[in-house]
Design an enzyme around this catalytic site. Structure first.
Site, short mmCIF file in Angstrom:
data_model
loop_
_atom_site.label_atom_id
_atom_site.label_comp_id
_atom_site.label_asym_id
_atom_site.label_seq_id
_atom_site.Cartn_x
_atom_site.Cartn_y
_atom_site.Cartn_z
N LYS A 1 2.35 11.94 -11.01
CA LYS A 1 1.47 10.72 -11.98
C LYS A 1 2.42 9.44 -12.28
CE LYS A 1 -1.56 13.51 -14.75
NZ LYS A 1 -2.12 13.85 -16.21
N ARG B 1 0.86 -0.90 0.44
CA ARG B 1 -0.07 0.18 0.05
C ARG B 1 0.74 1.27 0.01
NH1 ARG B 1 -3.48 -2.68 3.70
NH2 ARG B 1 -5.67 -3.56 2.66
N ARG C 1 -3.76 21.85 -13.83
CA ARG C 1 -3.04 21.24 -14.59
C ARG C 1 -3.13 20.18 -15.48
NH1 ARG C 1 0.01 16.10 -10.30
NH2 ARG C 1 1.67 15.33 -12.39
N ASN D 1 -1.28 18.75 -20.40
CA ASN D 1 -1.59 18.06 -21.58
C ASN D 1 -2.29 18.33 -23.33
OD1 ASN D 1 -2.35 15.44 -20.26
ND2 ASN D 1 -3.67 16.53 -19.25
N HIS E 1 -2.25 11.43 -27.92
CA HIS E 1 -3.09 10.51 -26.68
C HIS E 1 -3.67 9.04 -28.13
CE1 HIS E 1 -1.86 10.97 -22.28
NE2 HIS E 1 -1.70 10.89 -23.19
N GLU F 1 8.21 18.27 -25.23
CA GLU F 1 7.76 18.25 -24.20
C GLU F 1 8.51 20.03 -23.67
OE1 GLU F 1 5.05 16.70 -22.85
OE2 GLU F 1 5.38 14.61 -23.26
N HIS G 1 5.95 8.76 -28.05
CA HIS G 1 5.16 10.23 -27.67
C HIS G 1 5.50 11.68 -27.83
CE1 HIS G 1 3.04 12.06 -24.31
NE2 HIS G 1 3.21 11.86 -23.59
N HIS H 1 -2.01 16.70 -25.76
CA HIS H 1 -2.27 15.61 -25.48
C HIS H 1 -3.65 14.53 -26.17
CE1 HIS H 1 1.84 16.32 -23.52
NE2 HIS H 1 1.74 14.97 -23.62
N GLU I 1 -5.04 16.71 -10.95
CA GLU I 1 -5.56 17.77 -11.85
C GLU I 1 -6.68 17.85 -11.54
OE1 GLU I 1 -3.47 15.70 -15.14
OE2 GLU I 1 -5.39 16.21 -16.43
N LYS J 1 6.22 23.12 -14.42
CA LYS J 1 5.86 22.11 -14.03
C LYS J 1 5.20 21.87 -12.63
CE LYS J 1 4.66 17.10 -14.20
NZ LYS J 1 4.40 15.93 -15.35
N1 LIG Z 1 4.22 10.81 -15.77
C1 LIG Z 1 3.49 12.06 -16.60
O1 LIG Z 1 3.70 12.53 -16.10
C2 LIG Z 1 4.49 11.51 -17.86
C3 LIG Z 1 4.57 12.71 -18.63
C4 LIG Z 1 5.32 12.61 -20.01
C5 LIG Z 1 5.33 11.55 -20.16
N2 LIG Z 1 4.63 10.14 -20.00
C6 LIG Z 1 4.94 9.19 -20.39
O2 LIG Z 1 6.54 8.74 -20.59
C7 LIG Z 1 6.41 7.59 -21.39
C8 LIG Z 1 7.54 7.76 -22.45
O3 LIG Z 1 8.87 7.99 -22.01
P1 LIG Z 1 10.11 8.43 -22.93
O4 LIG Z 1 10.06 8.94 -23.78
O5 LIG Z 1 11.58 8.62 -21.79
O6 LIG Z 1 10.22 6.65 -23.09
P2 LIG Z 1 11.08 5.56 -22.36
O7 LIG Z 1 11.15 5.16 -21.44
O8 LIG Z 1 10.67 4.19 -23.46
O9 LIG Z 1 12.45 5.66 -23.25
C9 LIG Z 1 12.76 5.81 -24.60
C10 LIG Z 1 14.07 4.83 -24.99
O10 LIG Z 1 15.18 5.00 -24.49
C11 LIG Z 1 15.69 4.42 -23.91
N3 LIG Z 1 16.38 5.49 -23.30
C12 LIG Z 1 16.24 6.58 -21.88
N4 LIG Z 1 17.35 7.24 -21.67
C13 LIG Z 1 18.57 6.14 -22.17
C14 LIG Z 1 20.08 7.15 -21.83
N5 LIG Z 1 20.63 8.10 -21.14
N6 LIG Z 1 21.06 6.24 -23.12
C15 LIG Z 1 20.11 5.61 -24.02
N7 LIG Z 1 19.26 5.08 -24.34
C16 LIG Z 1 18.02 5.89 -22.87
C17 LIG Z 1 14.76 3.71 -22.98
O11 LIG Z 1 15.51 2.59 -23.03
C18 LIG Z 1 13.67 3.74 -24.46
O12 LIG Z 1 14.54 2.54 -25.27
C19 LIG Z 1 5.35 7.17 -22.25
O13 LIG Z 1 4.64 5.92 -21.72
C20 LIG Z 1 4.67 8.72 -21.61
O14 LIG Z 1 3.16 8.64 -21.21
C21 LIG Z 1 4.56 10.35 -18.85
#
Ligand SMILES: NC(=O)c1ccc[n+]([C@@H]2O[C@H](COP(=O)([O-])OP(=O)(O)OC[C@H]3O[C@@H](n4cnc5c(N)ncnc54)[C@H](O)[C@@H]3O)[C@@H](O)[C@H]2O)c1
Length: 373
Positions: A146, A124, A244, A248, A255, A188, A269, A251, A240, A230
């Protein structure tokens, strides 16, 4: 040597710090000591980042901790799934944990979102630290709590608001990040300028080559300004209920485009967000909210840096309007069946626009030449 930046996310008892600078992994023992001392630590990463940085980090913090374990999940969006969530929870429970155990999310947004949700769920709720390694995670997903996974019905539909104890942003790890991923993260950053800081967008128009070539001073400023914006928004509206949602911007489009590709890795993304930003400004113009020149300027910047600026430019998915709208209808921001979008009055001034009808979105996409059926 660039200055180490420090931003606070002010959430009362759940407040935490974000540190940003080069080579922070090397001094992770200093930054993490208050949180990991004499504790059991589990570092969770993916199969791409893990082999590069996981043992390095484990060795640095090992002398402080009672025990350090490393776990990995497959790289990519498909790991934000029930099956990976299940598997990683089982692996952690098999290691054996208690309420003092702390998890470290070492990776991009996928790892951050997944590990955050695992932390919120196990016993939990146990503590976790974000060490974001992609540009997208450093400017966005690691901050704000999030957490979650994707469902068949749509993206991020299962999850929790659950804040980390610390965010450690080492800007040097971006050296190993593929260029396409770097650009996706840059989308972003652009979003922050567009939603609330016109001067920052002007700064990006001038300084983007330095940011994308990882010139430390400019890179750190871009990450810092994004995290500051942020942090400010999250401190005002953690769950949100209001402003907040501005984060988006782009987005609702993004999405839907991602869901169409079934998260198969063909559309990142950030690429979907870039297309969504261009479309959000176009829709704002069509609704007489902003000037055409503003929308043109946004799309020109996206194209200049090498990002898609609209749906037709996306590498994946040529779905029909009805399929796009079906996915948009599952967006969490919608109210009573009508679509909600974040649109803009001008660059630097976004707002939530509820009650947009399917008919309006249909004719908007038709004007863009997207297939009806
Ligand atoms: N929680 C939130 O507020 C929020 C906000 C925006 C996006 N997101 C989410 O984030 C995700 C996308 O994140 P992302 O673009 O980082 O994707 P990801 O985590 O898949 O990373 C992208 C790729 O880069 C590689 N990688 C990451 N760092 C690296 C590094 N330093 N060296 C070599 N390779 C590296 C990873 O292994 C992966 O293959 C989505 O699921 C999206 O929905 C969440």
């Amino acid at each position: 040597m660039p200055k180490i930046e420090n931003i606070s996310v002010g959430l009362g008892q759940r407040s935490y710090q974000i540190f940003i600078g080069p080579d922070l992994l090397k001094s992770a023992n200093l930054y993490l000591s208050d949180f990991v001392s004499k504790k059991q630590v589990i570092i969770i990463s993916d199969t791409i980042i893990g082999p590069i940085y996981q043992n390095y980090l484990a060795k640095i913090i090992m002398p402080l901790c009672a025990k350090v374990d490393n776990l990995q999940v497959p790289a990519g969006e498909s790991s934000k799934s029930f099956s990976t969530f299940n598997k990683i929870c089982d692996e952690i429970l098999n290691i054996g944990i208690d309420r003092n155990t702390i998890l470290i999310a070492l990776g991009g947004g996928v790892i951050g979102d997944l590990v955050g949700f695992v932390s919120a769920s196990l016993l939990r709720g146990i503590e976790y630290i974000q060490i974001p390694t992609s540009l997208l995670a450093q400017v966005d997903s690691s901050v704000g709590g999030k957490t979650g996974i994707n469902a068949k019905a749509g993206k991020n539909l299962i999850g929790a608001f659950y804040q980390p104890k610390l965010v450690l942003v080492d800007t040097n790890v971006l050296i190993s990040l593929p260029k396409r991923q770097l650009l996706a993260g840059y989308a972003e950053i652009v979003k922050y300028g567009l939603l609330g800081d016109a001067n920052f967008f002007v700064w990006l128009e001038k300084n983007w080559p330095d940011v994308l070539s990882l010139k430390q001073d400019k890179l750190i400023y871009a990450i810092k300004r994004s995290c500051e914006m942020k942090a400010e928004i999250v401190a005002t509206d953690e769950t949100e209920k209001g402003m907040r949602a501005l984060l988006n911007l782009g987005h609702t489009f993004a999405h839907a485009f991602e869901a169409i590709t079934n998260y198969d890795g063909n559309l990142l993304h950030g690429e979907a967000v870039a297309a969504g930003l261009g479309l959000a400004f176009d829709l704002s113009f069509v609704r007489d909210m902003c000037e055409k020149e503003e929308a043109n300027r946004v799309r020109a910047h996206l194209l200049q840096v090498g990002l898609p600026d609209n749906y037709a430019a996306l590498p994946a998915g040529k779905a029909s309007i009805s399929v796009i709208i079906e996915h948009m209808k599952k967006d969490k921001k919608n109210i009573s069946g009508n679509l909600t979008f974040i649109l803009a009055n001008k660059i630097g001034s976004a707002r939530v626009v509820p009650n947009i009808t399917e008919e309006e979105i249909k004719s908007f996409f038709m004007s863009k030449g997207v297939n009806c059926v």
